[in-house]
Design an enzyme around this catalytic site. Structure first.
Site, PDB file in Angstrom:
ATOM      1  CG  PHE A  65      -2.360  -0.086   0.912  1.00 32.20           C
ATOM      2  CD1 PHE A  65      -2.934  -1.298   0.582  1.00 32.20           C
ATOM      3  CD2 PHE A  65      -3.161   1.051   0.916  1.00 32.20           C
ATOM      4  CE1 PHE A  65      -4.284  -1.384   0.259  1.00 32.20           C
ATOM      5  CE2 PHE A  65      -4.508   0.979   0.604  1.00 32.20           C
ATOM      6  CZ  PHE A  65      -5.079  -0.246   0.275  1.00 32.20           C
TER       7      PHE A  65
ATOM      8  CD  GLN B 193      -5.606  10.564   2.619  1.00 32.09           C
ATOM      9  OE1 GLN B 193      -6.346   9.641   2.940  1.00 32.09           O
ATOM     10  NE2 GLN B 193      -4.331  10.551   2.877  1.00 32.09           N
TER      11      GLN B 193
ATOM     12  CG  HIS C 199      -8.052   7.877  -2.244  1.00 25.13           C
ATOM     13  ND1 HIS C 199      -7.727   7.343  -3.469  1.00 25.13           N
ATOM     14  CD2 HIS C 199      -7.818   6.896  -1.336  1.00 25.13           C
ATOM     15  CE1 HIS C 199      -7.318   6.089  -3.302  1.00 25.13           C
ATOM     16  NE2 HIS C 199      -7.364   5.806  -2.012  1.00 25.13           N
TER      17      HIS C 199
ATOM     18  CG  LEU D 294     -11.528   5.140  -2.803  1.00 29.30           C
ATOM     19  CD1 LEU D 294     -11.167   6.603  -2.905  1.00 29.30           C
ATOM     20  CD2 LEU D 294     -11.140   4.594  -1.452  1.00 29.30           C
TER      21      LEU D 294
ATOM     22  CD  GLU E 293      -2.879   3.979  -1.306  1.00 26.65           C
ATOM     23  OE1 GLU E 293      -3.616   4.964  -1.083  1.00 26.65           O
ATOM     24  OE2 GLU E 293      -1.919   3.681  -0.602  1.00 26.65           O
TER      25      GLU E 293
ATOM     26  NE  ARG F 114      -4.851   6.559   0.475  1.00 26.86           N
ATOM     27  CZ  ARG F 114      -5.732   5.978   1.251  1.00 26.86           C
ATOM     28  NH1 ARG F 114      -6.418   6.683   2.125  1.00 26.86           N
ATOM     29  NH2 ARG F 114      -5.930   4.692   1.161  1.00 26.86           N
TER      30      ARG F 114
ATOM     31  CG  HIS G 299     -10.486   9.080   1.037  1.00 27.00           C
ATOM     32  ND1 HIS G 299     -11.512   8.206   0.770  1.00 27.00           N
ATOM     33  CD2 HIS G 299      -9.535   8.357   1.671  1.00 27.00           C
ATOM     34  CE1 HIS G 299     -11.193   7.006   1.229  1.00 27.00           C
ATOM     35  NE2 HIS G 299     -10.010   7.074   1.800  1.00 27.00           N
TER      36      HIS G 299
ATOM     37  NE  ARG H 137      -6.942   7.500   6.482  1.00 26.60           N
ATOM     38  CZ  ARG H 137      -7.221   6.489   5.658  1.00 26.60           C
ATOM     39  NH1 ARG H 137      -6.540   5.350   5.718  1.00 26.60           N
ATOM     40  NH2 ARG H 137      -8.189   6.608   4.766  1.00 26.60           N
TER      41      ARG H 137
HETATM   42  C1  LIG Z   1     -14.481   3.981  -0.019  1.00 23.60           C
HETATM   43  C2  LIG Z   1     -13.543   3.966   1.138  1.00 23.60           C
HETATM   44  C3  LIG Z   1     -12.557   3.001   1.245  1.00 23.60           C
HETATM   45  C4  LIG Z   1     -11.697   2.986   2.350  1.00 23.60           C
HETATM   46  N1  LIG Z   1     -10.749   2.009   2.439  1.00 23.60           N
HETATM   47  C5  LIG Z   1      -9.954   1.960   3.541  1.00 23.60           C
HETATM   48  C6  LIG Z   1      -9.008   0.922   3.719  1.00 23.60           C
HETATM   49  O1  LIG Z   1      -8.890   0.024   2.893  1.00 23.60           O
HETATM   50  N2  LIG Z   1      -8.240   0.927   4.829  1.00 23.60           N
HETATM   51  C7  LIG Z   1      -8.344   1.904   5.771  1.00 23.60           C
HETATM   52  O2  LIG Z   1      -7.606   1.851   6.755  1.00 23.60           O
HETATM   53  N3  LIG Z   1      -9.255   2.894   5.634  1.00 23.60           N
HETATM   54  C8  LIG Z   1     -10.071   2.943   4.561  1.00 23.60           C
HETATM   55  N4  LIG Z   1     -10.986   3.937   4.440  1.00 23.60           N
HETATM   56  C9  LIG Z   1     -11.198   4.880   5.556  1.00 23.60           C
HETATM   57  C10 LIG Z   1     -11.991   4.183   6.659  1.00 23.60           C
HETATM   58  O3  LIG Z   1     -12.886   3.274   6.098  1.00 23.60           O
HETATM   59  C11 LIG Z   1     -12.796   5.177   7.510  1.00 23.60           C
HETATM   60  O4  LIG Z   1     -11.977   6.203   7.929  1.00 23.60           O
HETATM   61  C12 LIG Z   1     -13.335   4.445   8.733  1.00 23.60           C
HETATM   62  O5  LIG Z   1     -14.047   3.299   8.365  1.00 23.60           O
HETATM   63  C13 LIG Z   1     -14.188   5.331   9.613  1.00 23.60           C
HETATM   64  O6  LIG Z   1     -14.699   4.519  10.649  1.00 23.60           O
HETATM   65  P1  LIG Z   1     -15.420   5.124  11.911  1.00 23.60           P
HETATM   66  O7  LIG Z   1     -15.731   3.996  12.831  1.00 23.60           O
HETATM   67  O8  LIG Z   1     -14.639   6.273  12.427  1.00 23.60           O
HETATM   68  O9  LIG Z   1     -16.775   5.717  11.305  1.00 23.60           O
HETATM   69  P2  LIG Z   1     -17.873   5.100  10.296  1.00 23.60           P
HETATM   70  O10 LIG Z   1     -17.619   3.698   9.908  1.00 23.60           O
HETATM   71  O11 LIG Z   1     -18.049   6.114   9.208  1.00 23.60           O
HETATM   72  O12 LIG Z   1     -19.158   5.081  11.206  1.00 23.60           O
HETATM   73  C14 LIG Z   1     -19.782   6.267  11.638  1.00 23.60           C
HETATM   74  C15 LIG Z   1     -20.954   5.883  12.490  1.00 23.60           C
HETATM   75  O13 LIG Z   1     -21.465   7.052  13.099  1.00 23.60           O
HETATM   76  C16 LIG Z   1     -22.866   7.061  12.989  1.00 23.60           C
HETATM   77  N5  LIG Z   1     -23.317   8.456  13.052  1.00 23.60           N
HETATM   78  C17 LIG Z   1     -22.878   9.524  12.329  1.00 23.60           C
HETATM   79  N6  LIG Z   1     -23.519  10.642  12.724  1.00 23.60           N
HETATM   80  C18 LIG Z   1     -24.372  10.267  13.710  1.00 23.60           C
HETATM   81  C19 LIG Z   1     -25.313  10.951  14.508  1.00 23.60           C
HETATM   82  N7  LIG Z   1     -25.526  12.257  14.366  1.00 23.60           N
HETATM   83  N8  LIG Z   1     -26.022  10.246  15.410  1.00 23.60           N
HETATM   84  C20 LIG Z   1     -25.841   8.905  15.560  1.00 23.60           C
HETATM   85  N9  LIG Z   1     -24.962   8.199  14.820  1.00 23.60           N
HETATM   86  C21 LIG Z   1     -24.244   8.884  13.924  1.00 23.60           C
HETATM   87  C22 LIG Z   1     -23.171   6.343  11.682  1.00 23.60           C
HETATM   88  O14 LIG Z   1     -24.462   5.810  11.709  1.00 23.60           O
HETATM   89  C23 LIG Z   1     -22.112   5.248  11.723  1.00 23.60           C
HETATM   90  O15 LIG Z   1     -22.575   4.156  12.462  1.00 23.60           O
HETATM   91  C24 LIG Z   1     -11.838   3.972   3.336  1.00 23.60           C
HETATM   92  C25 LIG Z   1     -12.834   4.942   3.231  1.00 23.60           C
HETATM   93  C26 LIG Z   1     -13.665   4.947   2.140  1.00 23.60           C
HETATM   94  C27 LIG Z   1     -14.684   6.044   2.034  1.00 23.60           C
END
Ligand SMILES: Cc1cc2nc3c(=O)[nH]c(=O)nc-3n(C[C@H](O)[C@H](O)[C@H](O)COP(=O)(O)OP(=O)(O)OC[C@H]3O[C@@H](n4cnc5c(N)ncnc54)[C@H](O)[C@@H]3O)c2cc1C
Length: 591
Positions: free
Chosen positions: A117, A237, A239, A249, A252, A283, A364, A406
Site C-alpha cells: 500500500f 485528504q 484520495h 473510490l 489503493e 496519497r 476522502h 494519512r
Molecule cells: C471507499 C472507502 C474506502 C476505504 N478504504 C480503507 C481501507 O482500505 N483501509 C483503511 O484503513 N481505511 C479505509 N478507508 C477509511 C476508513 O474506512 C474510515 O476512515 C473508517 O471506516 C471510519 O470509521 P469510523 O468507525 O470512524 O466511522 P464510520 O464507519 O463512518 O461510522 C460512523 C458511524 O457514526 C454514525 N453516526 C454519524 N452521525 C451520527 C449521529 N448524528 N447520530 C448517531 N450516529 C451517527 C453512523 O451511523 C455510523 O454508524 C476507506 C474509506 C472509504 C470512504
C-alpha cells in the site's frame, strides 16, 4: 413525549471505532450504541484495501518501520508517542480480530495474507513492503460484521436509526446526548457516565467525494457549538483514485496489486515525480501529481482526469520493467479486487480487465477532528485539559496519528487500536464514577427546539441549493490546491451561505422519517465545519501533507510544526499546540 435512558457507557456511532469501543466497554459496564444508520451500513463497510500491521508474514517487517512510514507520510505533524502506540498495538489488534472470526485472506501456509500500500516501506531498502492485511477488497465490511456480531454476543444495547443532535456538557463534564428517533421523530435523552463519539468522517462538505451521504459531521459540529475545539481541520485528504465525476473510490489496493497511473501521452508519469515508490507514493503526493499532469495539458483528451491502468498484460509489463518477478492474470485480479472491478463495471461501464479506468482525486478522509489523548479522552484546550466523561475515536477524532496526511490502511488500524483503548478507558472511568445530575426536561426541550426552528421556518431558501453551492465552493477553493485569496473568498461565501441558511424552508413538516428535516439540520453542521476548515487553512501559510498552499509551497517547520485548535464562538478563534516529537526528528520528505 420525550423518552429517557440511562447507561454507564454510551457510544455514538456504530462503525469500526464505535463497535470496538462498545465491545471492550461492555465486558465490564452497561453499554449502549446509538447510530443514525443500521450498524452494518456504517461507512467502515466500504473500506476495501486492508488494515496494516507489521506481521511480517510474507517478508521482513517491524512495527518501528510502520511508525516511521506513518510519521513521514504524515509530513511530521503526527504526535509520535501516539503513532508508536498505534503501530505496536496494531499487531495485537489484528490478531484479536482474527480470533473473533474475521475471515482474512490467507497465504498458502495459512498465515494472514498481506499486500503493498502507498507509503508503506522496508526502511532499509526503501522499497514497498507487504503490510496490509486484507479480506479480498472487502476488509472494512468484514471488520464491521465481525465486531457487530461480537457486540450482540456481549449484550451491547443498540439504538439503531437514532440521530444524535446534541451533547450534554456542563461545567466541563459530559453527561450524555440528545437524539431523535428517526422512525417517529421523538426526542430521546440519554444519560451516561461516559460517552464516546465515533461518528466517522465529514467529507460531504465537498462535491467530488468518496464519502457516503451520512458523513455530515453532526457530532464535531455539536461539540463545537458546546464550546469545545476541533484540531487540525485544515488537513483533509484527497484520495487520488475516485471514479471520474462521481468520486466513488477505487481503493489503493489496485495499485498495491500493480496498477499504475497513465497520462494522455501514455506515460507512467509517477516515475518522473517519485522514482522509488512511483504509483505507491502517499496519497497527497499522487493527488498533486495528477492535478499537475491535468494542468499541464496531459489529462486524457485534455480533460480533468487520468487513467488507472490495471489490465493484467500491462501490470505484468510494469512488473518486468521494475525487476519484479511476480506475474498475474485476470483470474488473480478478479479474486483479489472483486469489488473494485465491479464498481468500474457498474458505475463507469468499463471493464478494467480490458480497458484503463478514468479517475480523478476525490475528497476522502478527515485527518483533523475532535482532539483526544492516547486513551481517547477528549481535550478541552491546547494545554491538554480533559473533558470529564467524554471520549472520541476513529475518523472523527484527532489523536493525532495521521498528521498532515494519512497512509492507506492506517484508518482501520486507528479504529481498532484507539476504539479498544477508548472502550477500556471508559469502562475504568465508569467503575469509579457516579452519574452526575442532569435536567432531562430542559435537554429534551432544547433538542426539540433545534428541529422545530427548521421545521417551522418560513424562509425562501432551499437547503439543497445551499448544499450544492457549498460543495462546489469547497471543491474549487478549499481543495487539493489552495491560495490565500481563494480561501478568503471561500470564507466570505460560507458566511453568506450561513446567512441564507437562516432563511431556509423545508416541505415536510412531519415527524416520521423526516429526511428533509434531518438533511437540513446536517447542512447546518457542514457549514460550521466548512467555515472552520477554511479559517484554519487560511492561517496555515505553509504547505504540508494534504494542505498545499500555492502561495506558500514550502513546509515551514520554524513557524508551523504545530497543531491548530479552532473554537467557534460567533467568530472562529485559532490557537496552536506543539507536535510531540519523540524518536524521529523532522526531515525533508522524499520518496
Ligand atoms: C471507499 C472507502 C474506502 C476505504 N478504504 C480503507 C481501507 O482500505 N483501509 C483503511 O484503513 N481505511 C479505509 N478507508 C477509511 C476508513 O474506512 C474510515 O476512515 C473508517 O471506516 C471510519 O470509521 P469510523 O468507525 O470512524 O466511522 P464510520 O464507519 O463512518 O461510522 C460512523 C458511524 O457514526 C454514525 N453516526 C454519524 N452521525 C451520527 C449521529 N448524528 N447520530 C448517531 N450516529 C451517527 C453512523 O451511523 C455510523 O454508524 C476507506 C474509506 C472509504 C470512504
Amino acid at each position: 413525549m420525550p423518552q429517557y435512558h440511562q447507561f454507564d457507557a454510551l457510544v455514538v456511532g456504530a462503525g469500526g471505532a464505535g463497535l470496538m469501543a462498545a465491545l471492550h466497554a461492555s465486558k465490564s459496564v452497561n453499554t449502549a450504541v446509538i447510530s443514525k444508520l443500521y450498524p452494518t451500513r456504517s461507512h467502515t463497510g466500504t473500506a476495501q484495501g486492508g488494515i496494516s500491521a507489521a506481521l511480517g508474514n510474507l517478508e521482513e517487517d517491524k512495527w518501528e518501520w510502520h511508525a516511521y512510514d506513518t510519521i513521514k507520510g504524515g509530513d511530521f505533524l503526527c504526535d509520535q508517542d501516539a503513532v508508536d502506540i498505534m503501530c505496536r498495538e496494531a499487531i495485537d489488534a489484528v490478531i484479536e480480530l482474527e480470533h473473533m472470526g474475521l475471515p482474512f485472506d490467507r497465504t498458502p501456509d495459512g498465515k494472514i495474507s498481506q499486500r503493498r500500500f502507498g507509503g508503506h516501506t522496508n526502511n532499509e531498502t526503501k522499497k514497498p513492503v507487504m503490510r496490509a492485511c486484507h479480506a479480498a477488497d472487502r476488509t472494512g465490511h468484514m471488520i464491521l460484521q465481525t465486531l457487530y456480531q461480537n457486540c450482540i454476543k456481549n449484550n451491547v444495547k443498540f439504538f439503531d436509526e437514532f440521530q444524535v443532535i446534541d451533547v450534554l456538557i456542563e461545567d466541563g463534564k459530559c453527561n450524555g446526548v440528545v437524539a431523535v428517533q428517526l422512525a417517529t421523530g421523538e426526542i430521546h435523552v440519554f444519560h451516561s457516565k461516559a460517552t464516546l463519539i465515533a461518528t466517522g468522517g465529514f467529507g460531504k462538505m465537498w462535491k467530488v467525494t468518496s464519502n457516503a451521504h451520512s458523513l455530515t459531521g453532526d457530532l464535531p459540529a455539536a461539540v463545537l457549538r458546546r464550546g469545545l475545539p476541533l484540531e487540525d481541520m485544515e488537513f483533509f485528504q484527497f484520495h487520488p483514485t475516485g471514479v471520474y465525476k462521481l468520486g466513488i473510490l477505487l481503493s489503493e489496493a489496485a495499485r498495491g496489486e500493480g496498477a499504475v497511473f497513465i497520462n494522455d501521452k501514455g506515460e507512467r508519469f509517477m516515475e518522473r515525480y517519485m522514482p522509488t515508490l512511483k504509483d505507491l507514493a502517499p496519497r497527497d503526493i499522487c493527488s498533486r501529481c495528477i492535478y499537475t499532469e491535468i494542468r499541464e495539458g496531459r489529462g486524457i483528451g485534455g480533460k480533468d482526469y487520468v487513467y488507472l491502468d490495471f489490465r493484467p498484460e500491462q501490470i505484468n509489463k510494469y512488473f518486468e520493467a521494475d525487476g519484479n518477478p511476480k506475474r498475474i492474470d485476470a483470474h488473480y485480479l478478479e479474486t483479489k479486487l472483486p469489488d473494485i472491478i465491479e464498481f468500474a463495471r457498474v458505475y463507469q461501464g468499463i471493464d478494467p480487465i480490458k480497458e484503463p479506468v478514468p479517475i480523478q482525486p476525490t475528497a476522502h478522509y478527515a485527518m483533523g477532528g475532535i482532539p483526544t489523548d492516547n486513551d481517547a479522552r477528549v481535550l478541552a484546550d491546547e494545554t491538554g485539559r480533559i473533558v470529564e466523561g467524554l471520549y472520541a475515536a476513529g475518523e472523527v477524532a484527532c489523536v493525532s496519528v495521521h498528521g498532515a496526511n494519512r497512509l492507506g490502511t492506517n484508518s482501520l488500524v486507528d479504529l481498532v487500536v484507539f476504539g479498544r483503548r477508548g472502550g477500556l478507558a471508559m469502562a475504568d472511568y465508569c467503575r469509579q464514577a457516579s452519574f452526575r445530575p442532569i435536567n432531562r426536561d430542559a435537554a429534551a426541550k432544547e433538542g426539540a427546539a433545534q428541529l422545530d426552528r427548521i421545521r417551522n421556518n418560513d424562509g425562501n431558501e432551499r437547503p439543497h441549493t445551499i448544499r450544492k453551492e457549498m460543495q462546489a465552493l469547497m471543491d474549487d477553493k478549499v481543495g487539493v490546491y489552495r491560495t490565500g485569496a481563494g480561501l478568503e473568498e471561500a470564507i466570505d461565501k460560507i458566511h453568506e451561505l450561513q446567512a441564507r441558511y437562516k432563511r431556509i424552508r423545508i416541505d415536510d413538516k412531519g415527524f416520521k422519517w423526516n429526511t428533509d428535516l434531518m438533511e437540513a439540520w446536517e447542512l447546518g453542521a457542514l457549514l460550521d465545519l466548512a467555515e472552520v476548515t477554511a479559517f484554519a487553512a487560511l492561517a496555515r501559510t505553509e504547505s504540508r501533507g494534504g494542505h498545499y498552499r500555492e502561495d506558500y509551497p514550502k513546509r515551514d517547520d520554524v513557524n508551523f510544526l504545530k497543531h491548530s485548535m479552532a473554537w467557534k464562538n460567533g467568530t472562529i478563534t485559532l490557537k496552536y499546540k506543539p507536535v510531540r516529537i519523540t524518536r524521529i526528528p523532522p526531515q525533508e520528505r522524499k520518496y
